[in-house]
Design a protein around this motif. Structure first.
Motif, PDB file in Angstrom:
ATOM      1  N   GLY A   7      38.820  30.053  37.955  1.00  0.00           N
ATOM      2  CA  GLY A   7      37.882  31.155  37.789  1.00  0.00           C
ATOM      3  C   GLY A   7      37.960  32.152  38.915  1.00  0.00           C
ATOM      4  N   VAL A   8      38.064  31.677  40.156  1.00  0.00           N
ATOM      5  CA  VAL A   8      38.166  32.580  41.306  1.00  0.00           C
ATOM      6  C   VAL A   8      39.472  33.361  41.253  1.00  0.00           C
ATOM      7  CG1 VAL A   8      38.299  32.691  43.826  1.00  0.00           C
ATOM      8  CG2 VAL A   8      36.697  31.105  42.733  1.00  0.00           C
ATOM      9  N   ASP A   9      40.564  32.689  40.878  1.00  0.00           N
ATOM     10  CA  ASP A   9      41.866  33.347  40.774  1.00  0.00           C
ATOM     11  C   ASP A   9      41.836  34.456  39.727  1.00  0.00           C
ATOM     12  OD1 ASP A   9      44.640  33.734  41.259  1.00  0.00           O
ATOM     13  OD2 ASP A   9      45.099  32.502  39.510  1.00  0.00           O
ATOM     14  N   ALA A  10      41.192  34.182  38.602  1.00  0.00           N
ATOM     15  CA  ALA A  10      41.096  35.205  37.557  1.00  0.00           C
ATOM     16  C   ALA A  10      40.288  36.402  38.044  1.00  0.00           C
ATOM     17  CB  ALA A  10      40.463  34.601  36.309  1.00  0.00           C
ATOM     18  N   ALA A  11      39.188  36.141  38.753  1.00  0.00           N
ATOM     19  CA  ALA A  11      38.372  37.237  39.280  1.00  0.00           C
ATOM     20  C   ALA A  11      39.143  38.026  40.331  1.00  0.00           C
ATOM     21  CB  ALA A  11      37.086  36.678  39.876  1.00  0.00           C
ATOM     22  N   TRP A  12      39.912  37.331  41.169  1.00  0.00           N
ATOM     23  CA  TRP A  12      40.723  37.996  42.189  1.00  0.00           C
ATOM     24  C   TRP A  12      41.713  38.960  41.529  1.00  0.00           C
ATOM     25  CZ3 TRP A  12      43.515  34.890  46.627  1.00  0.00           C
ATOM     26  CH2 TRP A  12      44.204  35.764  47.444  1.00  0.00           C
ATOM     27  N   LYS A  13      42.426  38.466  40.524  1.00  0.00           N
ATOM     28  CA  LYS A  13      43.420  39.320  39.864  1.00  0.00           C
ATOM     29  C   LYS A  13      42.760  40.508  39.166  1.00  0.00           C
ATOM     30  CE  LYS A  13      46.691  35.518  39.182  1.00  0.00           C
ATOM     31  NZ  LYS A  13      47.293  34.573  38.223  1.00  0.00           N
ATOM     32  N   TRP A  14      41.576  40.281  38.602  1.00  0.00           N
ATOM     33  CA  TRP A  14      40.871  41.375  37.938  1.00  0.00           C
ATOM     34  C   TRP A  14      40.458  42.444  38.946  1.00  0.00           C
ATOM     35  CZ3 TRP A  14      35.905  43.428  38.143  1.00  0.00           C
ATOM     36  CH2 TRP A  14      35.539  44.271  37.082  1.00  0.00           C
ATOM     37  N   LEU A  15      39.973  42.009  40.112  1.00  0.00           N
ATOM     38  CA  LEU A  15      39.581  42.969  41.145  1.00  0.00           C
ATOM     39  C   LEU A  15      40.793  43.664  41.751  1.00  0.00           C
ATOM     40  CD1 LEU A  15      36.813  40.924  43.003  1.00  0.00           C
ATOM     41  CD2 LEU A  15      36.481  42.999  41.625  1.00  0.00           C
ATOM     42  N   ALA A  16      41.899  42.923  41.896  1.00  0.00           N
ATOM     43  CA  ALA A  16      43.093  43.495  42.521  1.00  0.00           C
ATOM     44  C   ALA A  16      43.654  44.655  41.713  1.00  0.00           C
ATOM     45  CB  ALA A  16      44.153  42.415  42.716  1.00  0.00           C
ATOM     46  N   ARG A  17      43.454  44.632  40.404  1.00  0.00           N
ATOM     47  CA  ARG A  17      43.937  45.731  39.578  1.00  0.00           C
ATOM     48  C   ARG A  17      43.122  47.007  39.800  1.00  0.00           C
ATOM     49  NH1 ARG A  17      44.576  41.428  35.732  1.00  0.00           N
ATOM     50  NH2 ARG A  17      42.570  41.955  34.742  1.00  0.00           N
ATOM     51  N   ARG A  18      41.957  46.868  40.438  1.00  0.00           N
ATOM     52  CA  ARG A  18      41.101  48.028  40.682  1.00  0.00           C
ATOM     53  C   ARG A  18      41.104  48.434  42.150  1.00  0.00           C
ATOM     54  NH1 ARG A  18      40.269  45.380  36.446  1.00  0.00           N
ATOM     55  NH2 ARG A  18      39.264  46.220  34.579  1.00  0.00           N
ATOM     56  N   ARG A  19      40.955  47.465  43.031  1.00  0.00           N
ATOM     57  CA  ARG A  19      41.029  47.710  44.470  1.00  0.00           C
ATOM     58  C   ARG A  19      41.819  46.570  45.101  1.00  0.00           C
ATOM     59  NH1 ARG A  19      39.214  51.797  42.935  1.00  0.00           N
ATOM     60  NH2 ARG A  19      37.428  53.002  43.721  1.00  0.00           N
ATOM     61  N   ALA A  20      42.911  46.879  45.743  1.00  0.00           N
ATOM     62  CA  ALA A  20      43.789  45.836  46.274  1.00  0.00           C
ATOM     63  C   ALA A  20      43.074  44.947  47.289  1.00  0.00           C
ATOM     64  CB  ALA A  20      45.027  46.472  46.909  1.00  0.00           C
ATOM     65  N   TRP A  21      42.136  45.523  48.052  1.00  0.00           N
ATOM     66  CA  TRP A  21      41.456  44.760  49.087  1.00  0.00           C
ATOM     67  C   TRP A  21      40.273  43.945  48.557  1.00  0.00           C
ATOM     68  CZ3 TRP A  21      36.450  46.275  48.924  1.00  0.00           C
ATOM     69  CH2 TRP A  21      36.175  47.549  48.419  1.00  0.00           C
ATOM     70  N   ALA A  22      39.827  44.241  47.332  1.00  0.00           N
ATOM     71  CA  ALA A  22      38.597  43.631  46.829  1.00  0.00           C
ATOM     72  C   ALA A  22      38.774  42.135  46.559  1.00  0.00           C
ATOM     73  CB  ALA A  22      38.142  44.346  45.556  1.00  0.00           C
ATOM     74  N   GLY A  23      39.925  41.750  46.024  1.00  0.00           N
ATOM     75  CA  GLY A  23      40.150  40.345  45.712  1.00  0.00           C
ATOM     76  C   GLY A  23      40.142  39.463  46.946  1.00  0.00           C
ATOM     77  N   PRO A  24      40.973  39.772  47.953  1.00  0.00           N
ATOM     78  CA  PRO A  24      40.954  38.953  49.171  1.00  0.00           C
ATOM     79  C   PRO A  24      39.588  38.926  49.848  1.00  0.00           C
ATOM     80  CG  PRO A  24      42.926  40.291  49.099  1.00  0.00           C
ATOM     81  CD  PRO A  24      42.067  40.747  47.962  1.00  0.00           C
ATOM     82  N   LEU A  25      38.883  40.068  49.836  1.00  0.00           N
ATOM     83  CA  LEU A  25      37.560  40.107  50.450  1.00  0.00           C
ATOM     84  C   LEU A  25      36.591  39.176  49.721  1.00  0.00           C
ATOM     85  CD1 LEU A  25      35.575  41.297  52.484  1.00  0.00           C
ATOM     86  CD2 LEU A  25      35.139  43.158  50.843  1.00  0.00           C
ATOM     87  N   MET A  26      36.641  39.196  48.396  1.00  0.00           N
ATOM     88  CA  MET A  26      35.759  38.327  47.626  1.00  0.00           C
ATOM     89  C   MET A  26      36.036  36.860  47.935  1.00  0.00           C
ATOM     90  SD  MET A  26      35.828  37.434  43.584  1.00  0.00           S
ATOM     91  CE  MET A  26      37.267  36.440  43.964  1.00  0.00           C
ATOM     92  N   VAL A  27      37.321  36.488  47.985  1.00  0.00           N
ATOM     93  CA  VAL A  27      37.681  35.101  48.253  1.00  0.00           C
ATOM     94  C   VAL A  27      37.249  34.693  49.658  1.00  0.00           C
ATOM     95  CG1 VAL A  27      39.618  33.521  48.582  1.00  0.00           C
ATOM     96  CG2 VAL A  27      39.581  35.053  46.606  1.00  0.00           C
ATOM     97  N   ALA A  28      37.484  35.573  50.629  1.00  0.00           N
ATOM     98  CA  ALA A  28      37.092  35.269  52.011  1.00  0.00           C
ATOM     99  C   ALA A  28      35.588  35.067  52.123  1.00  0.00           C
ATOM    100  CB  ALA A  28      37.562  36.373  52.943  1.00  0.00           C
ATOM    101  N   LEU A  29      34.827  35.934  51.489  1.00  0.00           N
ATOM    102  CA  LEU A  29      33.365  35.809  51.541  1.00  0.00           C
ATOM    103  C   LEU A  29      32.893  34.547  50.834  1.00  0.00           C
ATOM    104  CD1 LEU A  29      32.279  39.520  50.896  1.00  0.00           C
ATOM    105  CD2 LEU A  29      32.156  38.242  53.046  1.00  0.00           C
ATOM    106  N   LEU A  30      33.494  34.244  49.688  1.00  0.00           N
ATOM    107  CA  LEU A  30      33.067  33.084  48.924  1.00  0.00           C
ATOM    108  C   LEU A  30      33.380  31.785  49.665  1.00  0.00           C
ATOM    109  CD1 LEU A  30      31.753  32.371  46.198  1.00  0.00           C
ATOM    110  CD2 LEU A  30      34.054  32.173  45.232  1.00  0.00           C
ATOM    111  N   LEU A  31      34.578  31.690  50.252  1.00  0.00           N
ATOM    112  CA  LEU A  31      34.941  30.491  50.997  1.00  0.00           C
ATOM    113  C   LEU A  31      34.101  30.350  52.264  1.00  0.00           C
ATOM    114  CD1 LEU A  31      38.831  30.385  50.669  1.00  0.00           C
ATOM    115  CD2 LEU A  31      37.220  28.657  49.882  1.00  0.00           C
TER     116      LEU A  31
END
Length: 674
Positions: free
Chosen positions: A356-380
């Motif tokens: 689920g996190v991977d899918a959300a990361w890829k979805w965000l990356a298609r809109r903002r490249a930095w958004a996916g890694p930021l989301m994962v970092a914050l969540l972890l």
């Protein structure tokens, strides 16, 4: 450089960091959190000692039936590093680190590199894996076994036809690890069901994979079955060794009788453990804390939907089957949402979350490249900080946890390591008696010095006054959930001569007794207590105090707290003893209410003093609470006393000359009145 290339380049280093973080969280203060050894941990310590003594077993009947894998690994750790709480917990902690690695390796083949790293990261820092891997308990081995089994199963299913022997070897290893679950913990017995369930899944949804790997899947089933057979044969030959299933299978029994309600309630509770209500016991959780917080749970359910949506992909199908089969034991046994009963599914839970996190990361990356890694970092980071605070602060300091894991007893051990008492030491604790040594065993594991001979007693019914040079220091560990029980009669004898010592720790209280004057006065008053033989022993010389039992204990006196008792009431007798020899063999005192020495109208078998550690000259008292049978005819009765060994049931003889012995004596008379 695209993102896939970057990930491949940094992947090994990220994995190393995750393993180091996982190891640090599982190894730091391993002997101090939980705050002391739990009672099930002490059972494993006992079984490990038997393994070290050369007793290898496939299954132990103790503790209502227990698998042998963890005691064997703990025995190996003790052999190398010596006895301590942290060493006993070490196999579970290292198994937790292995589960992170195994989940990553299995996840790479089931979900891809990114999801595998995410799954390993959540497994490393989340509360549920953390709390379960810092205990010396057998169920801690389920996650690494499950991860390794699924790794080799994924390798086998993903293998190429040109590497047939390598693929068959992977299937064989998968079967070995799946079958190995039954030697780790009772809930692991569902995992050998995965191969036939997998065959059914492939038959209906992926026959191409079934045709391609039919020989490997057949080998998987055969090896799994062969791995299970030794334990199955043992339990068939010794069915009395298996008691735990009977204790936990209430909902399944009700289902067989046509009552679906308990099973439905348990299943609903298990499915709700992720977001609504988790494990209810403080032993293994902050009571009722769910697996996920509301934010993280969203990604788990996204991953679950993705698995269902792509069910024809064997990778998603295997992940989902792993999850469902691993959750199975909690759906048929109490308590609902048990963290222990679902541990085989734990890695699958975090793999689904990672999807689920991977899918959300890829979805965000298609809109903002930095958004996916930021989301994962914050969540972890959020999960890691929340988990560490919940475990090391909230859970570790909860009164329920300090009670269940003997926090007070452990603090007393540390106090005695730091300070040298001026004389003998005695400890009064609630879980010490003729049947239960657990407070004392936990203390011995926590104590680092070996020059103390500690006397143990339960002040709720017994008391010890040690002999020796110098004043006696008494320690009473605190009971976080309520005041410890003290027998008023014995407490009065003790307090009369005791001085409260100042302490900087509220986990225990300490007293010092220079001379037990009140006890001496009481014994002088009872020195002429009249005693007599039952009629069948009347030929022996008339008894007088002190009476010597088995050359080990001398009866100094006995007194009744009340000369009359009604039918259905309770008779209270206090006996006083002196230790003659340092013999750790356990004994139990029996007290009978009898009219002629043969009939029994009331009985109490107990001793609140631990014989291990007693030294010659020590004196102790025991309060015997004898329930009188309802319907006991009014009249004069005798109070009959003796000692016996609980292991042999042989009574200690009372020596009355060269050849004459008795095994019981009348110490008082009581009138039963309506």
């Amino acid at each position: 450089m695209d993102s896939a290339t970057k990930l491949q380049r940094w992947e090994p280093w990220v994995l190393v960091v995750l393993l180091l973080v996982g190891a640090a969280l599982r190894l730091v203060a391993l002997g101090d959190v939980p705050p002391g050894p739990g009672y099930d941990e002490l059972q494993n310590a006992h079984l490990s000692g038997r393994v070290l003594a050369g007793e290898w077993a496939i299954y132990f009947p103790e503790n209502f039936g227990q698998e042998s894998l963890y005691p064997a690994l703990a025995a190996l750790a003790v052999r190398v590093l010596g006895w301590s709480v942290s060493v006993l917990r070490l196999p579970g902690a290292l198994g937790g680190v292995l589960s992170v690695l195994a989940l990553y390796l299995a996840g790479r083949r089931l979900a891809g590199r990114c999801a595998a790293l995410l799954a390993a990261a959540f497994q490393a820092v989340s509360f549920w894996p953390l709390i379960e891997t810092r205990m010396a308990l057998e169920m801690t081995l389920l996650p690494p076994l499950a991860g390794l089994a699924m790794l080799f199963l994924a390798r086998g299913l993903g293998g190429q036809a040109g590497h047939r022997w390598h693929t068959l070897f992977d299937f064989a290893l998968a079967g070995l690890f799946l079958g190995g679950h039954v030697y780790a913990y009772t809930a692991g017995r569902v995992m050998p069901l995965l191969p036939p369930v997998l065959l059914v899944y492939l038959f209906f949804l992926d026959r191409r994979t079934l045709r391609c790997h039919w020989s490997g899947l057949l080998l998987l089933c055969i090896v799994t079955l062969l791995a299970v057979v030794p334990l199955a044969l043992f339990l068939h030959a010794y069915p009395e060794a298996e008691q735990r299933l009977d204790q936990l299978s209430g909902p399944l029994t009700a289902l067989c009788q046509g009552d679906f309600r308990p099973m439905l309630e348990i299943t609903a509770g298990t499915l709700g453990m992720f977001i609504l209500r988790g494990e209810p016991q403080w032993l293994y959780n902050i009571a009722d804390r769910p697996v996920f917080d509301p934010i993280t749970s969203v990604f788990f359910y996204i991953g679950l939907v993705l698995c269902i949506a792509h069910l024809r992909d064997w990778r998603r199908g295997v992940t989902l089957l792993w999850l469902l089969v691993g959750l199975g034991p909690a759906m048929v046994s109490l308590p609902p949402g048990s963290f222990n009963h679902t541990l085989a599914a734990q890695p699958a839970v975090y793999l689904v979350l990672a999807l689920g996190v991977d899918a959300a990361w890829k979805w965000l990356a298609r809109r903002r490249a930095w958004a996916g890694p930021l989301m994962v970092a914050l969540l972890l980071t959020f999960n890691g900080v929340l988990s560490c605070w919940a475990y090391f602060v909230t859970w570790a300091n909860a009164p329920e946890v300090r009670e269940l894991y003997q926090g007070g007893v452990t603090v007393v051990a540390h106090e005695l390591d730091a300070r040298d008492p001026p004389g003998p030491v005695a400890i009064g604790a609630p879980y010490v008696d003729c049947w239960n040594p657990w407070n004392a065993v936990g203390f011995d594991l926590a104590l680092r010095r070996d020059d103390l001979s500690v006397r143990w007693f339960n002040p709720g019914g017994g008391w010890v006054w040690p002999a020796g040079t110098g004043p006696v220091t008494f320690y009473f560990p605190a009971d976080p959930l309520g005041p410890q029980t003290f027998n008023p009669a014995l407490q009065g004898l003790f307090v009369a001569d005791a001085t409260l010592l100042p302490t900087a720790d509220d986990n225990f209280v300490a007293f010092r007794v220079v001379h037990p004057a009140a006890l001496e006065e009481r014994l002088d008053a009872l020195a002429d207590t009249p005693v007599a033989w039952p009629p069948d022993l009347a030929h022996l010389p008339s008894p007088t105090l002190p009476l010597v039992f088995g050359g080990r204990f001398a009866l100094l006196g006995a007194e009744l707290q009340g000369d009359t008792v009604p039918p259905g009431g309770e008779l209270r007798l206090v006996t006083y003893w002196e230790v003659l020899t340092a013999d750790p063999t356990p004994v139990v005192a029996f007290v009978h209410l009898t009219s002629d020495g043969q009939d029994i109208w009331g009985q109490h078998d107990w001793l609140d003093v631990r014989t291990v550690g007693l030294q010659p000259g020590d004196r102790f008292a025991q309060v015997h609470l004898v329930p009188v049978k309802p319907g006991t005819p009014p009249g004069l009765y005798h109070v009959q006393l003796g000692l016996y060994g609980p292991d042999t049931l042989l009574r200690l003889p009372i020596a009355m000359g060269a050849d004459d012995t008795a095994d019981r004596v009348w110490v008082r008379e009581v009138l039963v009145v309506e």
